[in-house]
Design a protein around this motif. Structure first.
Motif, PDB file in Angstrom:
ATOM      1  N   THR A 204      -0.217 -83.064  28.556  1.00 37.66           N
ATOM      2  CA  THR A 204      -0.237 -82.032  29.573  1.00 37.66           C
ATOM      3  C   THR A 204      -0.750 -82.795  30.942  1.00 37.66           C
ATOM      4  OG1 THR A 204      -1.181 -79.946  30.360  1.00 37.66           O
ATOM      5  CG2 THR A 204      -2.322 -81.275  28.520  1.00 37.66           C
ATOM      6  N   PRO A 205       0.029 -82.576  31.962  1.00 32.03           N
ATOM      7  CA  PRO A 205      -0.379 -83.440  33.194  1.00 32.03           C
ATOM      8  C   PRO A 205      -1.337 -82.685  34.016  1.00 32.03           C
ATOM      9  CG  PRO A 205       1.712 -82.188  33.406  1.00 32.03           C
ATOM     10  CD  PRO A 205       1.224 -81.957  31.987  1.00 32.03           C
ATOM     11  N   ILE A 206      -2.149 -83.439  34.613  1.00 30.84           N
ATOM     12  CA  ILE A 206      -3.095 -83.110  35.733  1.00 30.84           C
ATOM     13  C   ILE A 206      -2.302 -83.001  37.189  1.00 30.84           C
ATOM     14  CG2 ILE A 206      -5.335 -83.201  36.974  1.00 30.84           C
ATOM     15  CD1 ILE A 206      -6.407 -84.662  34.297  1.00 30.84           C
ATOM     16  N   ASN A 207      -1.812 -81.745  37.494  1.00 30.85           N
ATOM     17  CA  ASN A 207      -1.195 -81.448  38.782  1.00 30.85           C
ATOM     18  C   ASN A 207      -2.038 -80.882  39.937  1.00 30.85           C
ATOM     19  OD1 ASN A 207       1.639 -82.056  37.929  1.00 30.85           O
ATOM     20  ND2 ASN A 207       1.680 -79.999  36.869  1.00 30.85           N
ATOM     21  N   PRO A 208      -1.779 -81.267  41.010  1.00 25.46           N
ATOM     22  CA  PRO A 208      -2.768 -80.613  42.009  1.00 25.46           C
ATOM     23  C   PRO A 208      -2.882 -79.121  41.808  1.00 25.46           C
ATOM     24  CG  PRO A 208      -0.957 -82.153  43.336  1.00 25.46           C
ATOM     25  CD  PRO A 208      -0.785 -81.911  41.454  1.00 25.46           C
ATOM     26  N   SER A 209      -1.951 -78.413  41.528  1.00 22.99           N
ATOM     27  CA  SER A 209      -2.087 -76.957  41.273  1.00 22.99           C
ATOM     28  C   SER A 209      -3.274 -76.719  40.295  1.00 22.99           C
ATOM     29  CB  SER A 209      -0.905 -76.315  40.894  1.00 22.99           C
ATOM     30  OG  SER A 209      -0.140 -76.962  39.776  1.00 22.99           O
ATOM     31  N   ASP A 210      -3.251 -77.749  39.169  1.00 26.93           N
ATOM     32  CA  ASP A 210      -4.228 -77.460  38.005  1.00 26.93           C
ATOM     33  C   ASP A 210      -5.569 -77.838  38.556  1.00 26.93           C
ATOM     34  OD1 ASP A 210      -2.537 -76.944  35.924  1.00 26.93           O
ATOM     35  OD2 ASP A 210      -1.941 -78.939  36.136  1.00 26.93           O
ATOM     36  N   ILE A 211      -5.900 -78.730  39.345  1.00 24.66           N
ATOM     37  CA  ILE A 211      -7.005 -79.160  40.043  1.00 24.66           C
ATOM     38  C   ILE A 211      -7.601 -78.264  40.973  1.00 24.66           C
ATOM     39  CG2 ILE A 211      -8.174 -80.728  41.653  1.00 24.66           C
ATOM     40  CD1 ILE A 211      -6.087 -82.941  40.554  1.00 24.66           C
ATOM     41  N   GLY A 212      -6.705 -77.380  41.605  1.00 23.91           N
ATOM     42  CA  GLY A 212      -7.042 -76.028  42.281  1.00 23.91           C
ATOM     43  C   GLY A 212      -7.838 -75.087  41.499  1.00 23.91           C
ATOM     44  N   LEU A 213      -7.434 -74.888  40.147  1.00 19.27           N
ATOM     45  CA  LEU A 213      -7.996 -73.953  39.377  1.00 19.27           C
ATOM     46  C   LEU A 213      -9.103 -74.513  38.662  1.00 19.27           C
ATOM     47  CD1 LEU A 213      -7.717 -71.026  37.950  1.00 19.27           C
ATOM     48  CD2 LEU A 213      -6.243 -72.059  36.292  1.00 19.27           C
ATOM     49  N   LEU A 214      -9.019 -75.761  38.335  1.00 25.65           N
ATOM     50  CA  LEU A 214     -10.047 -76.607  37.661  1.00 25.65           C
ATOM     51  C   LEU A 214     -11.734 -76.320  38.595  1.00 25.65           C
ATOM     52  CD1 LEU A 214      -8.758 -79.922  36.316  1.00 25.65           C
ATOM     53  CD2 LEU A 214     -10.199 -78.233  34.937  1.00 25.65           C
TER      54      LEU A 214
ATOM     55  N   PRO B  16      -8.843 -70.429  31.005  1.00 24.23           N
ATOM     56  CA  PRO B  16      -8.143 -71.376  30.497  1.00 24.23           C
ATOM     57  C   PRO B  16      -7.297 -72.332  31.565  1.00 24.23           C
ATOM     58  CG  PRO B  16      -7.209 -69.800  29.884  1.00 24.23           C
ATOM     59  CD  PRO B  16      -8.278 -69.140  30.582  1.00 24.23           C
ATOM     60  N   VAL B  17      -6.884 -73.599  31.494  1.00 25.15           N
ATOM     61  CA  VAL B  17      -6.356 -74.411  32.876  1.00 25.15           C
ATOM     62  C   VAL B  17      -5.174 -75.109  31.916  1.00 25.15           C
ATOM     63  CG1 VAL B  17      -7.029 -75.981  34.447  1.00 25.15           C
ATOM     64  CG2 VAL B  17      -8.851 -74.513  33.747  1.00 25.15           C
ATOM     65  N   GLY B  18      -4.525 -75.433  32.885  1.00 26.78           N
ATOM     66  CA  GLY B  18      -3.303 -76.303  32.413  1.00 26.78           C
ATOM     67  C   GLY B  18      -2.090 -75.700  32.577  1.00 26.78           C
TER      68      GLY B  18
ATOM     69  N   ALA C  25      -3.130 -72.437  30.163  1.00 27.12           N
ATOM     70  CA  ALA C  25      -3.849 -72.537  29.018  1.00 27.12           C
ATOM     71  C   ALA C  25      -3.302 -73.639  28.153  1.00 27.12           C
ATOM     72  CB  ALA C  25      -3.946 -71.377  28.104  1.00 27.12           C
ATOM     73  N   MET C  26      -2.874 -74.770  29.039  1.00 29.66           N
ATOM     74  CA  MET C  26      -2.141 -75.947  28.276  1.00 29.66           C
ATOM     75  C   MET C  26      -3.086 -77.196  27.934  1.00 29.66           C
ATOM     76  SD  MET C  26       0.823 -75.412  27.748  1.00 29.66           S
ATOM     77  CE  MET C  26       1.615 -73.853  28.080  1.00 29.66           C
ATOM     78  N   TYR C  27      -4.411 -77.068  28.681  1.00 24.96           N
ATOM     79  CA  TYR C  27      -5.377 -78.165  28.460  1.00 24.96           C
ATOM     80  C   TYR C  27      -6.210 -77.488  27.153  1.00 24.96           C
ATOM     81  CZ  TYR C  27      -4.749 -79.816  33.124  1.00 24.96           C
ATOM     82  OH  TYR C  27      -4.142 -80.176  34.176  1.00 24.96           O
ATOM     83  N   ALA C  28      -5.455 -77.512  26.131  1.00 25.02           N
ATOM     84  CA  ALA C  28      -5.836 -77.121  24.983  1.00 25.02           C
ATOM     85  C   ALA C  28      -5.181 -77.938  23.467  1.00 25.02           C
ATOM     86  CB  ALA C  28      -5.606 -75.507  24.971  1.00 25.02           C
ATOM     87  N   GLN C  29      -5.834 -77.632  22.514  1.00 23.87           N
ATOM     88  CA  GLN C  29      -5.101 -78.240  21.347  1.00 23.87           C
ATOM     89  C   GLN C  29      -4.011 -77.428  20.919  1.00 23.87           C
ATOM     90  OE1 GLN C  29      -9.086 -78.759  19.263  1.00 23.87           O
ATOM     91  NE2 GLN C  29      -8.559 -81.091  19.378  1.00 23.87           N
ATOM     92  N   TYR C  30      -4.048 -76.444  20.949  1.00 21.78           N
ATOM     93  CA  TYR C  30      -2.879 -75.506  20.301  1.00 21.78           C
ATOM     94  C   TYR C  30      -2.434 -74.527  21.814  1.00 21.78           C
ATOM     95  CZ  TYR C  30      -4.227 -78.111  16.519  1.00 21.78           C
ATOM     96  OH  TYR C  30      -4.593 -79.032  15.226  1.00 21.78           O
TER      97      TYR C  30
ATOM     98  N   PHE D 278       8.395 -78.692  34.195  1.00 23.32           N
ATOM     99  CA  PHE D 278       8.553 -77.588  35.018  1.00 23.32           C
ATOM    100  C   PHE D 278       8.092 -77.702  36.447  1.00 23.32           C
ATOM    101  CE2 PHE D 278       8.055 -76.510  30.439  1.00 23.32           C
ATOM    102  CZ  PHE D 278       9.271 -75.555  30.521  1.00 23.32           C
ATOM    103  N   ILE D 279       6.591 -78.019  36.721  1.00 24.07           N
ATOM    104  CA  ILE D 279       6.195 -77.896  37.908  1.00 24.07           C
ATOM    105  C   ILE D 279       6.842 -78.761  38.871  1.00 24.07           C
ATOM    106  CG2 ILE D 279       4.097 -77.886  39.390  1.00 24.07           C
ATOM    107  CD1 ILE D 279       3.836 -75.741  37.330  1.00 24.07           C
ATOM    108  N   ASN D 280       7.020 -80.088  39.009  1.00 25.62           N
ATOM    109  CA  ASN D 280       7.621 -80.953  39.811  1.00 25.62           C
ATOM    110  C   ASN D 280       8.976 -80.817  39.750  1.00 25.62           C
ATOM    111  OD1 ASN D 280       5.084 -81.907  40.903  1.00 25.62           O
ATOM    112  ND2 ASN D 280       5.044 -83.859  40.069  1.00 25.62           N
TER     113      ASN D 280
END
Lengths: 373, 373
Positions: A40-50, A91-93, A121-126, A150-152
């Motif tokens: 699961t990638p760390i996109n700029p949009s994820d960093i905003g939520l993180l 949750p993030v991702g 919620a993709m930064y998760a094991q399942y 998806f995102i990019n």
């Protein structure tokens, strides 16, 4: 059965708290599947939520493995904007990929397949997902290869689709050497669309020249405006997608478009050209104010552009076509490059955050939530 | 036969030169009429063409009557923008009204009628027009009453029509106590449309309260943003027409619209509300840069709005309906008020220019090109 999930909490005391939370895994229903997330990638949009508006230079780090924690203060002035999030551990991702390890009665065809998924919620094991929301990857595709389906890719395709639907024939992109920008170049080269790339230095120019970009304009050069006008005159681009947001760049693009348009006019009009010029701001690498000098006539627009409302606007059938194209070309046009693969715990480490929070061109991290914390 | 016409020339030496030029009167063709112009207003859009970017504080005045002349320097920095006009002596005056004194074979029905006309070169004693482009005024209407049938009335109606076509239900207007603003209030009151008026002082507030405006917000008050949010919450206005252009006002309007929209949301989204918010800039009372802090989510747009492209977009049938409404209600909803009626020569005098070039609320001049120069 349970699994670790990375969560971001804004406290009432004005802090952002990041931690790994053990959450129960939802059994898939008849039309659902359970995916083991392997990439699961760390996109700029994820960093905003993180991190929200937190000041990460003053973050405190504690614990290791599943107990890793980050606490960072939110500057006083920005707390009001973050208030609606207070008290919710989110949750993030946004996106990821992995293997379907359980499937409901109507989704048995997906069992054992590697699928790409979108939906938080993709930064998760399942992650339990509707089968219909899974994009099965072509045989021989790894989760890492399919993590950024998806995102990019949809953002890049969405820009081109927006260009077409709004009657433009060529486009401009800023922060153009990014992962997304490189992808956009590959699509445009394949589809024969003229693209003007705006970058900020010579290295970024080289990245794009090396993948075959025809129009690369460096905003750090004294000749920037002249170079931009020349590229716009060549290509006829009248729509731009801007990842920067703040500062004068959006206005400079409109000004250059207007200069290119006025050159083609036979008669003077003090209202400027009738050529409609559009800049969509889709990112905020510069969070400062956008400054428009309005030296570009009256036929112009600046606005926000966001992937989700765009996908809702074009509807599921069109979105399906775009998704299928991404899956088909995931190893070529839509290939993403990562500098490092890290665990969930490493995603909460000072070292990793110092790198991925810069959102630098060419530095992109991938999380494998199942590589061990 | 000939007549005087006011012309504005940008010289290659970087000056604006205004003068009255004796031009031959074109005989009307079979489908044309010759109008003796008895009344033509000085609108902000006319002032733009008259003076361009000239520094009128350093203008020089000479001659009297038909020999009146004005010469004003264009500041060095603004000359490039004016270069496309250089060498052309342009006639001025967008709209006016007068009596049809000659008519072609197919336009005899207009002979002796008072008509309103639009199309430039109205600061002149005579104007030949296509009969189809004349708007016959109801019996008993003077040329002075019908002089402003187009720019302000169609702009006000165009704002409302744009609001409807783009899916909004209420609107915001800035510099709202202007002639145009008062007209917009009268239309909105008559048609039951909610309008938020933004003004800059208590006098302007009074002007609008006196004609029945329900929502007047004063941007000079410390409570401005709170007052604006309250008015936007009440009315649900999500589109604004801004005559100011420069500064922070457009961004403040979007911010207040977003605050009103977020209050109605049940869930936090870091992309802000999904309520689409639009500001159209149609004037430039402040020629400085537009500064947008982008504290209003991603669903927003700012753009230029101009009457002529709007009329072209809606097409002749719709324009015809709007024009007819203006003619029918010219003494009520669309009545204009002028502080003074002046001759063509007076329009080139230091005294008159000092007043009408301020574009102050409540100060509007009318030219009667046939009152003697």
């Amino acid at each position: 059965m349970d699994g670790l999930q990375l969560q971001s909490l804004v406290t009432n005391e004005g802090e952002v708290r990041l931690s790994l939370v053990r959450v129960p895994v939802t059994e898939p229903g008849p039309d659902e599947v359970l995916v083991r997330i392997d990439a699961t990638p760390i996109n700029p949009s994820d960093i905003g939520l993180l991190f929200g508006a937190a000041d990460m230079r003053n973050a405190k780090f504690s614990g290791t493995g599943a107990d890793a924690k980050v606490v960072a203060p939110i500057p006083e002035a920005l707390r009001r904007a973050m208030a609606p999030r207070a008290g919710q551990s989110l949750p993030v991702g946004n996106e990821g990929a992995g293997e379907v390890i359980k499937a409901g009665a109507n989704a048995q065809n997906l069992l054992g397949k590697t699928v790409a998924i979108l939906g938080g919620a993709m930064y998760a094991q399942y992650r339990t997902m509707k089968a219909a929301d899974c994009l099965p990857l072509p045989a021989g595709t790894t989760a890492a290869e399919g993590a950024s389906c998806f995102i990019n890719p949809l953002t890049a395709l969405g820009m081109i689709e927006t260009m077409r639907r709004e009657g433009h024939t060529a486009l401009v992109h800023t922060a153009a050497a990014s992962n997304l920008g490189q992808m956009l170049n590959k699509i445009c080269l394949k589809d024969g669309i003229q693209l003007v790339n705006i970058v900020r230095n010579a290295e970024q120019t080289k990245i794009l020249r090396d993948i075959g970009a025809a129009h690369v304009v460096d905003s750090s050069k004294p000749s920037f405006m002249d170079d931009l006008v020349a590229a716009l005159t060549d290509t006829g681009a009248t729509i731009a997608f801007d990842a920067i947001g703040g500062g004068r760049l959006a206005g400079q693009i409109l000004t250059a478009m207007e200069v290119a348009a006025v050159r083609k006019m036979k008669e003077f009009s003090r209202y400027g050209s009738t050529t409609y010029k559009q800049v969509y701001i889709y990112g905020m690498l510069d969070t400062g104010p956008t400054e428009l000098n309005r030296a570009f006539g009256m036929a112009w627009g600046v606005g926000g552009w966001l992937l989700t409302p765009f996908l809702m606007k074009i509807g599921p059938a069109e979105v399906g076509k775009l998704r299928q194209r991404v899956a088909n070309e995931i190893k070529i046009t839509f290939a993403s490059h990562y500098t490092k693969t890290i665990s969930l715990a490493e995603a909460l480490s000072a070292d990793a955050i110092a790198v991925y929070n810069k959102k630098s061109t060419g530095e992109k991290y991938l999380i494998n939530p199942n590589m061990g914390v």
